[in-house]
Design an enzyme around this catalytic site. Structure first.
Site, PDB file in Angstrom:
ATOM      1  N   SER B 128      15.086  64.602  30.124  1.00 36.43           N
ATOM      2  CA  SER B 128      14.036  64.601  29.111  1.00 36.43           C
ATOM      3  C   SER B 128      12.942  63.601  29.516  1.00 36.43           C
ATOM      4  O   SER B 128      12.528  63.607  30.670  1.00 36.43           O
ATOM      5  CB  SER B 128      14.659  64.258  27.752  1.00 36.43           C
ATOM      6  OG  SER B 128      13.813  64.609  26.705  1.00 36.43           O
ATOM      7  N   ASP B 381      16.289  75.733  26.465  1.00 36.98           N
ATOM      8  CA  ASP B 381      15.703  74.446  26.072  1.00 36.98           C
ATOM      9  C   ASP B 381      14.205  74.583  25.822  1.00 36.98           C
ATOM     10  O   ASP B 381      13.465  74.978  26.725  1.00 36.98           O
ATOM     11  CB  ASP B 381      15.945  73.442  27.206  1.00 36.98           C
ATOM     12  CG  ASP B 381      15.386  72.070  26.894  1.00 36.98           C
ATOM     13  OD1 ASP B 381      15.064  71.812  25.711  1.00 36.98           O
ATOM     14  OD2 ASP B 381      15.273  71.263  27.832  1.00 36.98           O
ATOM     15  N   HIS B 406      19.204  71.510  26.458  1.00 35.56           N
ATOM     16  CA  HIS B 406      18.540  70.312  26.986  1.00 35.56           C
ATOM     17  C   HIS B 406      19.467  69.533  27.924  1.00 35.56           C
ATOM     18  O   HIS B 406      20.525  69.076  27.522  1.00 35.56           O
ATOM     19  CB  HIS B 406      18.115  69.447  25.798  1.00 35.56           C
ATOM     20  CG  HIS B 406      16.955  68.531  26.081  1.00 35.56           C
ATOM     21  ND1 HIS B 406      15.847  68.905  26.811  1.00 35.56           N
ATOM     22  CD2 HIS B 406      16.721  67.249  25.701  1.00 35.56           C
ATOM     23  CE1 HIS B 406      14.998  67.907  26.869  1.00 35.56           C
ATOM     24  NE2 HIS B 406      15.495  66.881  26.216  1.00 35.56           N
TER      25      HIS B 406
END
Lengths: 448, 448
Positions: B128, B381, B406
């Site tokens: 991320s 995601d 994710h």
């Protein structure tokens, strides 16, 4: 001028300042013709513009636009106007990282606003500190510049990377090869100065011989005097060009040879004879034109350079260890002492240098993953000591100019140019063309 | 902990702070064994450490030391302690550039002080925002890390790089494929909320159905309520893992399918029936364990994430345009409006975002000159929208995990893992080994 953020790395200070840049687009082939960006260093950009004839001479061949961008805190690009140097708070944004960000934003803005420039490949060009910035600009912003020429750029003159004595060794070699006993007599001169200055009459004699504007009076004055002479020899080595030129000072061709004519004594010379010779030699540097009525020890080079700003930068990021031993060089022995240096910086600016930061942020000797950078160096240039003098990869190239002083290749061509600098310039242009072809073949992904 | 400069890019602020990092060297083969560096993101490092099983599982095979470095301003790495968030002056050093510099200094110090680590190749790993940092770390400090895994890293979710609507389109697709009419009914629910909440009794009914800790009272409350639900669907799409897990919240396996079981109405459903289903669906996310007595709209995910810090970062550098149109996505139409966003940031923090800075400093789509970065992305995601989903060069690699949410690849392996994530992890390790071999074959030039 371009409005640029004073602080690129924080958002509290949201002020902007006017960055000056000069543009010459007479030969620019739009759309898409290349842009040659002079990455400004520690001085007035018009002065660098006038001393970078190489760019002017190749613009037509490359169909290039020339852009000369001024470095923040120098010339007219003052983030806080007249207050920019008033205290350490105002000086806080004088760093190489901020300057590189200025150049990146400037180019991005130029590409977004100048018709025909959107897909123009940009090549960074710079000399000395500007050469370091040029190399670092390619390393840190390869999205902005397709390649860089780093002329006489001592990117390794940082702690732990090269021996601290190499710089003054090269100065000494220049003098040694430029005249009989030249380095030997300079090496002798420091003791002669100590001897002569030990009496009041000797001091007065010294001041008169050197036509000093402010006569020497104290022991500290003698230390400054010797420092000033040392800087003079360094500057002469830096600008030992093969033709009459005016870079740091107006000078004859091969000025170190001219200087050495006054320093060819054999071993029987007296202190007074020797120092008379030294004074004649110094006047080659300070009064070649004959227009100076006296020599001012506080001015050792052109006022176009911003010495205060550079001193601040040396006191923060640009920590460049130098040392002498009086054996392999012609100077009084002096070790590199970081703590003393740091204390001086603290007293002067209220900041302390960070010895390892430049190596961490700019990669030190571990730069092999970068590409498209030419490191050119002159064999007579003391800054060669911290330069990249071998090919690191087939796109991190070293070009040596054995008969060259400080970034000779960036200057206008001259009938007296040695073949090595002509070849260097030709090779540099060849690489520029290759980078431009690469960039044009594989266009950068366009924005949606 | 490591003492780190608060400001790497200025010298006036000479304070330091304690950066926290966790080390596991059980399997480290010294001297010279590799270091896997988890590049901390916007939260407590112990939480990321516990949610990055991949690193723990490959440590032995690689003979690697694991280092989990906390991002400044999160967890316990607070530059000004309790005052770090007190005002915009103290928040001024919360930037990605400062964080990258922290990591660089941390690794250089570690190599200089840890016996056997001096020549250890370092690989950056992150997910991320931490994945973005991981990629940028390799781009900006290739002298420090030999390669990077950027898992689910939306490095292109910046102005002008990708369409602003893609993010919510992917959320919608996840729901569309996870149950009959699931996206359609969520799309309907916003109008149903408007209808039901138009009366006082409807408001009360809504608050009761959703077991809200604080009952809805005002029109603004309804706006917040809808925003909270929208965030809930986004978070569910992000953590739509194939097994029971506790990342943002404790959840069943394939939570979006579980949620969609409550949202399979056909077109004749009433507003009240529909919203009852929505409330059941929301409770899958907020009360899977059954331990919540009421739902708190101000808490949508784990408290290990630093939402205030991230909001500040979004308000300065991390400008990520998002928009919805209600047609290709299941949300109420909302355009991206930079000016409104900027004004909100100014009101909240006294700073304004710079829309183009991230693209300039991190290269945007023009990153092809970099090397040794893996961009892994999950097909489920929403952050895939801003990710690198194709090979840019043969050392800037994209790995797709179609059944992944994710950064699934960073998690501990699980019997329910789809083959695609197993293959992704195996390939990632193969690249790590290749980078380590490269670095060991051509050792970095040692310092003199």
């Amino acid at each position: 001028v371009e409005m640029i953020h004073i602080d690129h790395f924080g958002f509290l200070e949201d002020g902007t300042f006017k960055q000056r840049y000069l543009v010459a687009d007479k030969h620019w082939q739009q759309p898409g013709g290349p842009i040659l960006l002079y990455v400004g260093n520690e001085g007035d950009i018009t002065w660098f513009c006038n001393n970078t004839g190489f760019m002017w001479e190749i613009a037509e061949e490359l169909g290039a636009m020339l852009v000369f961008a001024e470095h923040r805190y120098y010339g007219e690009s003052l983030p806080f106007g007249q207050d920019s140097y008033s205290d350490s708070k105002h000086l806080n944004y004088l760093t190489s990282e901020q300057a590189l960000a200025d150049f990146a934003v400037l180019i991005q803005n130029l590409k977004n606003t100048q018709p025909g420039a959107q897909h123009s490949p940009v090549i960074a060009i710079g000399g000395s500190y500007g050469g370091m910035l040029s190399a670092w600009f390619r390393m840190k912003y390869p999205n902005v510049v397709v390649g860089a020429l780093a002329a006489s750029a001592p990117i390794w003159q940082f702690p732990g990377m090269v021996p601290c004595g190499d710089f003054y060794k090269i100065v000494t070699q220049d003098f040694a090869r430029s005249g009989y006993n030249c380095d030997t007599n300079i090496r002798k001169s420091w003791k002669a100065i100590n001897n002569v200055s030990s009496t009041a009459s000797g001091l007065q004699w010294l001041s008169e011989q050197f036509s000093l504007c402010t006569p020497l009076k104290t022991k500290n004055g003698i230390i400054s005097f010797k420092g000033w002479l040392q800087e003079t020899w360094v500057n002469l080595a830096m600008v030992d060009y093969p033709y009459e030129a005016n870079f740091l000072q107006p000078l004859p061709r091969w000025p170190v040879q001219v200087v050495c004519k006054y320093l060819g004594f054999n071993s029987t010379v007296s202190d007074y004879q020797l120092l008379h010779g030294v004074s004649q030699a110094a006047k080659v540097y300070y009064n070649y034109t004959g227009s100076s009525s006296c020599l001012n020890m506080s001015e050792s080079a052109t006022s176009s350079l911003g010495w205060l700003g550079w001193t601040y930068q040396a006191c923060t990021e640009m920590v460049m260890p130098m040392c002498t031993n009086g054996v392999q060089d012609m100077f009084e022995p002096e070790e590199w002492n970081f703590q003393v240096f740091s204390d001086e910086c603290s007293a002067m600016f209220g900041v302390r240098p960070r010895a390892d930061w430049a190596g961490t942020v700019y990669g030190g000797k571990d730069i092999s993953s970068h590409s498209n950078i030419i490191f050119s160096n002159g064999g007579l240039d003391p800054w060669l000591a911290g330069g990249v003098t071998y090919n690191i990869t087939d796109s991190l190239i070293s070009i040596m100019i054995p008969e060259g002083a400080h970034h000779l290749d960036l200057r206008y061509s001259n009938d007296h140019d040695p073949p090595s600098v002509r070849a260097a310039r030709a090779l540099e242009v060849k690489y520029f063309q290759q980078w431009i072809r690469q960039a044009t073949k594989t266009p950068q992904t366009s924005k949606t």
